[in-house]
Motif scaffolding. Structure first.
Motif, mmCIF file in Angstrom:
data_model
loop_
_atom_site.group_PDB
_atom_site.id
_atom_site.type_symbol
_atom_site.label_atom_id
_atom_site.label_comp_id
_atom_site.label_asym_id
_atom_site.label_seq_id
_atom_site.Cartn_x
_atom_site.Cartn_y
_atom_site.Cartn_z
ATOM 1 N N ASP A 45 0.829 -1.211 0.000
ATOM 2 C CA ASP A 45 0.000 0.000 0.000
ATOM 3 C C ASP A 45 0.864 1.261 0.000
ATOM 4 O O ASP A 45 0.506 2.263 -0.626
ATOM 5 C CB ASP A 45 -0.929 0.003 1.212
ATOM 6 N N LEU A 46 1.987 1.212 0.718
ATOM 7 C CA LEU A 46 2.878 2.372 0.755
ATOM 8 C C LEU A 46 3.447 2.649 -0.632
ATOM 9 O O LEU A 46 3.503 3.815 -1.069
ATOM 10 C CB LEU A 46 4.016 2.114 1.756
ATOM 11 N N ILE A 47 3.855 1.598 -1.333
ATOM 12 C CA ILE A 47 4.370 1.775 -2.698
ATOM 13 C C ILE A 47 3.279 2.313 -3.616
ATOM 14 O O ILE A 47 3.505 3.233 -4.410
ATOM 15 C CB ILE A 47 4.911 0.441 -3.230
ATOM 16 N N LYS A 48 2.089 1.727 -3.484
ATOM 17 C CA LYS A 48 0.963 2.159 -4.323
ATOM 18 C C LYS A 48 0.644 3.636 -4.095
ATOM 19 O O LYS A 48 0.491 4.409 -5.051
ATOM 20 C CB LYS A 48 -0.257 1.291 -4.014
ATOM 21 N N ARG A 49 0.554 4.035 -2.831
ATOM 22 C CA ARG A 49 0.197 5.416 -2.523
ATOM 23 C C ARG A 49 1.321 6.378 -2.905
ATOM 24 O O ARG A 49 1.066 7.533 -3.262
ATOM 25 C CB ARG A 49 -0.138 5.539 -1.040
ATOM 26 N N SER A 50 2.564 5.912 -2.837
ATOM 27 C CA SER A 50 3.691 6.754 -3.251
ATOM 28 C C SER A 50 3.614 7.059 -4.741
ATOM 29 O O SER A 50 3.838 8.200 -5.171
ATOM 30 C CB SER A 50 5.018 6.063 -2.912
ATOM 31 N N ARG A 51 3.299 6.038 -5.518
ATOM 32 C CA ARG A 51 3.185 6.247 -6.968
ATOM 33 C C ARG A 51 2.009 7.157 -7.303
ATOM 34 O O ARG A 51 2.109 8.028 -8.183
ATOM 35 C CB ARG A 51 3.019 4.895 -7.663
ATOM 36 N N LEU A 52 0.900 6.965 -6.593
ATOM 37 C CA LEU A 52 -0.265 7.833 -6.827
ATOM 38 C C LEU A 52 0.037 9.271 -6.428
ATOM 39 O O LEU A 52 -0.396 10.219 -7.095
ATOM 40 C CB LEU A 52 -1.468 7.303 -6.049
ATOM 41 N N ALA A 53 0.781 9.453 -5.334
ATOM 42 C CA ALA A 53 1.141 10.804 -4.882
ATOM 43 C C ALA A 53 2.042 11.494 -5.904
ATOM 44 O O ALA A 53 1.900 12.704 -6.165
ATOM 45 C CB ALA A 53 1.845 10.728 -3.519
ATOM 46 N N LYS A 54 2.949 10.737 -6.494
ATOM 47 C CA LYS A 54 3.833 11.299 -7.515
ATOM 48 C C LYS A 54 3.024 11.772 -8.721
ATOM 49 O O LYS A 54 3.226 12.899 -9.228
ATOM 50 C CB LYS A 54 4.854 10.248 -7.937
ATOM 51 N N THR A 55 2.101 10.926 -9.165
ATOM 52 C CA THR A 55 1.247 11.304 -10.302
ATOM 53 C C THR A 55 0.406 12.522 -9.959
ATOM 54 O O THR A 55 0.241 13.449 -10.778
ATOM 55 C CB THR A 55 0.338 10.124 -10.693
ATOM 56 N N HIS A 56 -0.139 12.541 -8.755
ATOM 57 C CA HIS A 56 -0.968 13.659 -8.311
ATOM 58 C C HIS A 56 -0.161 14.959 -8.314
ATOM 59 O O HIS A 56 -0.671 16.022 -8.723
ATOM 60 C CB HIS A 56 -1.498 13.376 -6.904
ATOM 61 N N ALA A 57 1.093 14.895 -7.891
ATOM 62 C CA ALA A 57 1.945 16.092 -7.857
ATOM 63 C C ALA A 57 2.160 16.656 -9.257
ATOM 64 O O ALA A 57 2.126 17.885 -9.461
ATOM 65 C CB ALA A 57 3.289 15.753 -7.209
ATOM 66 N N TYR A 58 2.379 15.776 -10.227
ATOM 67 C CA TYR A 58 2.562 16.234 -11.611
ATOM 68 C C TYR A 58 1.278 16.875 -12.155
ATOM 69 O O TYR A 58 1.327 17.892 -12.866
ATOM 70 C CB TYR A 58 2.981 15.073 -12.502
ATOM 71 N N ILE A 59 0.133 16.306 -11.834
ATOM 72 C CA ILE A 59 -1.136 16.866 -12.324
ATOM 73 C C ILE A 59 -1.365 18.258 -11.729
ATOM 74 O O ILE A 59 -1.701 19.216 -12.441
ATOM 75 C CB ILE A 59 -2.311 15.921 -11.965
ATOM 76 N N ILE A 60 -1.214 18.364 -10.414
ATOM 77 C CA ILE A 60 -1.443 19.639 -9.735
ATOM 78 C C ILE A 60 -0.489 20.709 -10.256
ATOM 79 O O ILE A 60 -0.875 21.872 -10.491
ATOM 80 C CB ILE A 60 -1.286 19.462 -8.209
ATOM 81 N N SER A 61 0.772 20.328 -10.451
ATOM 82 C CA SER A 61 1.757 21.288 -10.960
ATOM 83 C C SER A 61 1.397 21.756 -12.363
ATOM 84 O O SER A 61 1.525 22.956 -12.686
ATOM 85 C CB SER A 61 3.148 20.649 -10.953
ATOM 86 N N HIS A 62 0.924 20.832 -13.210
ATOM 87 C CA HIS A 62 0.543 21.205 -14.577
ATOM 88 C C HIS A 62 -0.636 22.179 -14.558
ATOM 89 O O HIS A 62 -0.641 23.182 -15.298
ATOM 90 C CB HIS A 62 0.173 19.941 -15.352
ATOM 91 N N LEU A 63 -1.636 21.903 -13.731
ATOM 92 C CA LEU A 63 -2.797 22.791 -13.643
ATOM 93 C C LEU A 63 -2.378 24.173 -13.138
ATOM 94 O O LEU A 63 -2.892 25.200 -13.604
ATOM 95 C CB LEU A 63 -3.862 22.179 -12.727
ATOM 96 N N LYS A 64 -1.452 24.204 -12.178
ATOM 97 C CA LYS A 64 -0.955 25.473 -11.638
ATOM 98 C C LYS A 64 -0.255 26.286 -12.738
ATOM 99 O O LYS A 64 -0.480 27.503 -12.871
ATOM 100 C CB LYS A 64 0.017 25.184 -10.493
ATOM 101 N N ASN A 65 0.557 25.617 -13.536
ATOM 102 C CA ASN A 65 1.313 26.311 -14.581
ATOM 103 C C ASN A 65 0.424 26.838 -15.694
ATOM 104 O O ASN A 65 0.785 27.808 -16.380
ATOM 105 C CB ASN A 65 2.369 25.374 -15.173
ATOM 106 N N GLU A 66 -0.730 26.225 -15.890
ATOM 107 C CA GLU A 66 -1.632 26.638 -16.963
ATOM 108 C C GLU A 66 -2.515 27.821 -16.567
ATOM 109 O O GLU A 66 -3.177 28.414 -17.419
ATOM 110 C CB GLU A 66 -2.523 25.463 -17.373
ATOM 111 N N MET A 67 -2.544 28.168 -15.304
ATOM 112 C CA MET A 67 -3.422 29.245 -14.847
ATOM 113 C C MET A 67 -2.837 30.619 -15.194
ATOM 114 O O MET A 67 -1.617 30.825 -15.100
ATOM 115 C CB MET A 67 -3.620 29.150 -13.328
ATOM 116 N N PRO A 68 -3.704 31.577 -15.601
ATOM 117 C CA PRO A 68 -3.225 32.947 -15.888
ATOM 118 C C PRO A 68 -2.816 33.648 -14.604
ATOM 119 O O PRO A 68 -3.260 33.295 -13.508
ATOM 120 C CB PRO A 68 -4.454 33.614 -16.528
ATOM 121 N N ALA A 69 -1.987 34.679 -14.759
ATOM 122 C CA ALA A 69 -1.460 35.378 -13.580
ATOM 123 C C ALA A 69 -2.511 36.246 -12.916
ATOM 124 O O ALA A 69 -2.569 36.335 -11.688
ATOM 125 C CB ALA A 69 -0.250 36.214 -13.976
#
Length: 435
Positions: free
Chosen positions: A197-221
């Motif tokens: 479960d720790l490995i599974k959640r670590s991989r999901l957290a990594k994917t989640h971080a990339y998604i959140i960062s992409h959405l943040k970068n796409e937002m206007p100032a």
């Protein structure tokens, strides 16, 4: 249901504030749930290695319109993600899967390897009916589980009363033994499951971080934030595909688009954090280096922990939930059969018909058939044999045979077996039979 030094019931509201238990997060399901949630603490060696969770009966038919007052499916999902085994019970004479049960099964998705299916009360149908029932169950489950793998199904009658139809006795006993072995292995696999479960959640957290960062970068100032946020939510499939191509993340680690979109609608993308590359590198190192090294240390410790648990199970006397300080009369009631001498004459003829040897004893093979005529499960008959074979030589003389027959009669009358042979039954036999 958990282990403790003193038997007690802990109400839900008290349980979630107790720092010794991991249930604090359940407060988010509200007071209506907590009023129905409670823990039974029992001093039992079996519970030293595991906790048991019993859910309320799933509503069916007209009762499904009744509102429970809390998110029942959400509660089931919370527990399903954290337990080591999920047992779904079906009655052989009542196979319909209600809407609520379907939602419960769907809430368990993602935990398919934990699921075990139990087809209970199978002694109430004939052999031919059982084949049809099993086929119907697998067909119904196939539509709900929506997986090509066949779930393990245990068939039996999981209580200690006589079988109504014992044509499938050997099947029921083999299935019961397999299920209990499966449950006994739960503590042994708990450490591996936690690491998994720790490995599974670590991989999901990594994917989640990339998604959140992409959405943040796409937002206007400054201007057009709301419109841009709606556009990004509507374009999630393309965004996921873009991130997948750029990072090489597996598609299976991405969240469900519809569920993720519902959550994003209540968020402000401008508050999201940008990707922290050092943390991603540390996470990758943990997954590729630290966790494998930890996994290599598990088997030996795990084996020791499992053996300690199994030793505690083997020490149980008279059944897992019996208290040695209790009287052998069930719930304090006085049973005449336990307070009367053994009626040897009542069983003399039956014993002689079995053909005792020169020492006046019959073997286990000779005693097996008349004992199974009671239609009691083998697990109960084993306990009766253990009590009746007083000198532990694997054979029964007339007195021991009478003890066995009296214990069978006691069980068939609906009473619990005593922890030991009543002293009145042993009068005059102590010198001959030493435990």
């Amino acid at each position: 249901i958990m282990h403790g030094e003193q038997d007690q019931i802990i109400p839900g509201n008290a349980l979630v504030v107790d720092q010794k238990h991991p249930y604090k997060v359940l407060t988010r399901f509200g007071n209506n749930f907590l009023q129905r949630f409670e823990a039974a603490v029992i001093k039992s060696p079996v519970l030293q290695g595991l906790n048991l969770l019993d859910t309320p009966g799933v509503l069916a038919g007209a009762k499904q319109v009744v509102n429970r007052g809390y998110d029942f499916t959400g509660v089931v999902k919370w527990f399903a993600d954290r337990v080591d085994m999920i047992v779904l019970l079906f009655d052989a004479h009542k196979l319909d899967i209600s809407d609520e049960f379907s939602h419960v099964i769907e809430a368990c998705k993602g935990n398919d390897t934990k699921i075990r299916i139990v087809l209970n009360k199978a002694d109430k149908v004939t052999n031919q009916q059982l084949m049809r029932v099993y086929g119907a169950l697998m067909w119904s489950l196939g539509k709900v589980l929506n997986t090509p793998e066949v779930a393990r199904v245990y068939i039996g009658s999981f209580w200690d009363q006589p079988y109504q139809n014992d044509d499938n006795r050997k099947l029921f006993e083999a299935e019961e033994e397999d299920l209990f072995k499966d449950i006994q292995q739960v503590p042994r696999g708990a450490i591996i499951r936690k690491l998994n479960d720790l490995i599974k959640r670590s991989r999901l957290a990594k994917t989640h971080a990339y998604i959140i960062s992409h959405l943040k970068n796409e937002m206007p100032a400054v201007f057009g934030k709301d419109a841009k946020q709606k556009q990004l939510i509507a374009n999630l499939p393309a965004i996921f595909e873009q991130i997948q191509r750029a990072t090489g993340l597996p598609a299976g680690d991405f969240p469900k688009i519809d569920d993720f979109a519902d959550i994003l609608r209540d968020c402000d993308f401008s508050t999201f954090k940008k990707l922290n590359l050092p943390m991603i590198e540390a996470l990758d190192k943990m997954i590729s280096t630290e966790l494998p090294r930890l996994m290599s240390q598990v088997p030996q410790d795990q084996e020791v922990a499992h053996e300690d648990y199994m030793q505690s199970v083997r020490k149980r006397d008279g059944g897992a939930l019996y208290d040695k300080n209790e009287t052998p009369f069930g719930l304090g009631t006085t049973l005449d059969i336990l307070n009367a001498p053994i009626p040897v004459a009542d069983y003399q003829y039956e014993f002689e018909q079995l053909g005792p040897d020169s020492e006046g004893k019959i073997t286990g093979t000779q005693a097996k058939a008349p004992m199974q005529d009671s239609k009691l499960p083998n697990t109960t008959l084993k306990r009766i044999w253990t009590l009746g074979d007083v000198d532990k030589d694997g054979r029964l003389d007339i007195q021991e045979f009478c003890i066995v027959k009296q214990l069978i009669k006691l069980k068939l009358d609906g009473h619990e077996l005593p922890l030991e042979v009543p002293k009145l039954w042993m009068e005059g036999l102590e010198d001959r039979y030493r435990r």
